[in-house]
Write an enzyme that holds these catalytic residues in place. Structure first.
Site, PDB file in Angstrom:
ATOM      1  N   ASN A  51       0.868  -1.178   0.000  1.00 30.82           N
ATOM      2  CA  ASN A  51       0.000   0.000   0.000  1.00 30.82           C
ATOM      3  C   ASN A  51       0.909   1.234   0.000  1.00 30.82           C
ATOM      4  O   ASN A  51       1.440   1.611   1.035  1.00 30.82           O
ATOM      5  CB  ASN A  51      -0.902  -0.015   1.246  1.00 30.82           C
ATOM      6  N   LYS A 104       0.080   4.222  -0.409  1.00 30.11           N
ATOM      7  CA  LYS A 104      -0.604   5.433   0.070  1.00 30.11           C
ATOM      8  C   LYS A 104      -0.353   6.570  -0.935  1.00 30.11           C
ATOM      9  O   LYS A 104      -0.278   6.308  -2.133  1.00 30.11           O
ATOM     10  CB  LYS A 104      -0.156   5.784   1.489  1.00 30.11           C
ATOM     11  N   HIS A 110      -9.789   1.664   4.031  1.00 29.69           N
ATOM     12  CA  HIS A 110      -8.567   1.836   4.829  1.00 29.69           C
ATOM     13  C   HIS A 110      -8.840   2.855   5.945  1.00 29.69           C
ATOM     14  O   HIS A 110      -9.607   3.807   5.747  1.00 29.69           O
ATOM     15  CB  HIS A 110      -7.419   2.309   3.925  1.00 29.69           C
ATOM     16  N   GLU A 162      -7.214   5.288   6.979  1.00 30.03           N
ATOM     17  CA  GLU A 162      -6.936   6.684   6.615  1.00 30.03           C
ATOM     18  C   GLU A 162      -8.095   7.264   5.805  1.00 30.03           C
ATOM     19  O   GLU A 162      -8.395   8.459   5.907  1.00 30.03           O
ATOM     20  CB  GLU A 162      -5.600   6.770   5.859  1.00 30.03           C
ATOM     21  N   GLU A 210      -6.190  -4.408  10.319  1.00 28.37           N
ATOM     22  CA  GLU A 210      -5.146  -3.404  10.554  1.00 28.37           C
ATOM     23  C   GLU A 210      -5.522  -2.591  11.787  1.00 28.37           C
ATOM     24  O   GLU A 210      -6.300  -1.621  11.680  1.00 28.37           O
ATOM     25  CB  GLU A 210      -5.052  -2.454   9.354  1.00 28.37           C
ATOM     26  N   GLY A 256       1.836   2.615  10.831  1.00 26.02           N
ATOM     27  CA  GLY A 256       2.828   3.687  10.696  1.00 26.02           C
ATOM     28  C   GLY A 256       3.465   4.116  12.004  1.00 26.02           C
ATOM     29  O   GLY A 256       4.082   5.174  12.074  1.00 26.02           O
ATOM     30  N   SER A 258       2.657  -1.712  10.689  1.00 26.69           N
ATOM     31  CA  SER A 258       4.087  -1.764  11.045  1.00 26.69           C
ATOM     32  C   SER A 258       4.731  -3.121  10.743  1.00 26.69           C
ATOM     33  O   SER A 258       5.564  -3.615  11.502  1.00 26.69           O
ATOM     34  CB  SER A 258       4.291  -1.381  12.516  1.00 26.69           C
TER      35      SER A 258
END
Ligand code: PGA
Length: 242
Positions: free
Chosen positions: A7, A9, A93, A95, A164, A170, A202
């Site tokens: 991913n 991003k 996701h 985010e 996740e 992150g 991570s």
């Protein structure tokens, strides 16, 4: 079959840098029936990724509209992704949920659009740090699956769920394989025993295999480390060797 999904991003910041990463992948990824690499780059780089990697890796979007086309400025649709050669799309996701107002309801519409276009959705679920502290992990994940995947037969549909934990994304603080393994079993119980499950948050070359070998996952969703081709290629190679 294990899925090793990159991913990217909203990275990298130039086509030149993207080319470097893709060439790095090309040098190290071996084709195997035991592991499928999937590269989810920003949309404008998907063609380049596909042309560079050819059959070494599949490509996927990071989001798709629930509409097929029309007056929806800023969106990319599932048929458009399929037409570019994508086989996959990440949906929901954290985010997208945090910064762009994604809800379980909009996830459900996007998942249905992806399936209708022949894409395999990679649907992300996971709790925030506060929800974890409050002991709500399974409640949150269950609601995300019940609402986000409403009306989707999870045993007969080609679909992937990625667990996740938001607090692990992150941060360098990966969820332990033991804790993630409890959630993977919970998801199998409420979704479908055979559904492919990814762990993300991570992941690096050192910790990645423990999720596959010890925690019942069928793959990994990798953010930061996917921009480092040497590390990413190690994950693919390790998944093949497993
Ligand atoms: P990370 O991101 O590997 O950088 O933690 C994972 C993700 O957001 O999919």
């Amino acid at each position: 079959m294990n899925y090793i999904v990159a991913n990217w991003k909203c990275n990298p910041d130039s086509v030149k840098e993207a080319k470097k990463i893709l060439i790095g992948y090309k040098k190290g990824i071996k084709k195997s029936k035991k592991a499928q690499a999937v590269i989810c780059s920003p949309a404008h780089l998907l063609g380049l990724a596909k042309d560079t990697l050819k059959s070494l890796a599949a490509v996927g979007g990071q989001n798709c509209s629930w509409e097929n086309c029309g007056a929806f400025t800023g969106e990319i649709s599932a048929p458009q992704l399929a037409d570019m050669g994508c086989g996959y799309v990440i949906v929901g996701h954290s985010e997208r949920r945090k910064f762009f107002g994604e809800t379980n309801e909009s996830v459900n519409k996007r998942v249905k659009a992806a399936l209708a276009a022949g894409l395999t959705p990679i649907v992300c679920v996971g709790e925030t740090r506060e929800e974890r502290i409050e002991g709500k992990i399974t409640d949150v994940v269950e609601l995300q699956i019940k609402e986000g995947l409403k009306d989707v037969d999870l045993c007969t549909t080609k679909i992937i769920i990625a667990y996740e934990p938001v607090w692990a994304i992150g941060t360098g603080q990966a969820c332990s394989p033991q804790e993630a393994g409890v959630v993977s079993q919970f998801i199998r119980n409420i979704a479908c025993d055979k559904i492919p499950l990814l762990y993300g948050g991570s992941v690096n070359a050192a910790n990645g295999m423990s999720y596959l070998a010890e925690a019942g996952f069928n793959g990994l969703l990798i953010g930061g480390v996917s921009l480092q081709p040497v590390e990413f290629n190690k994950l693919v190679a390790n998944a093949i060797a497993l």
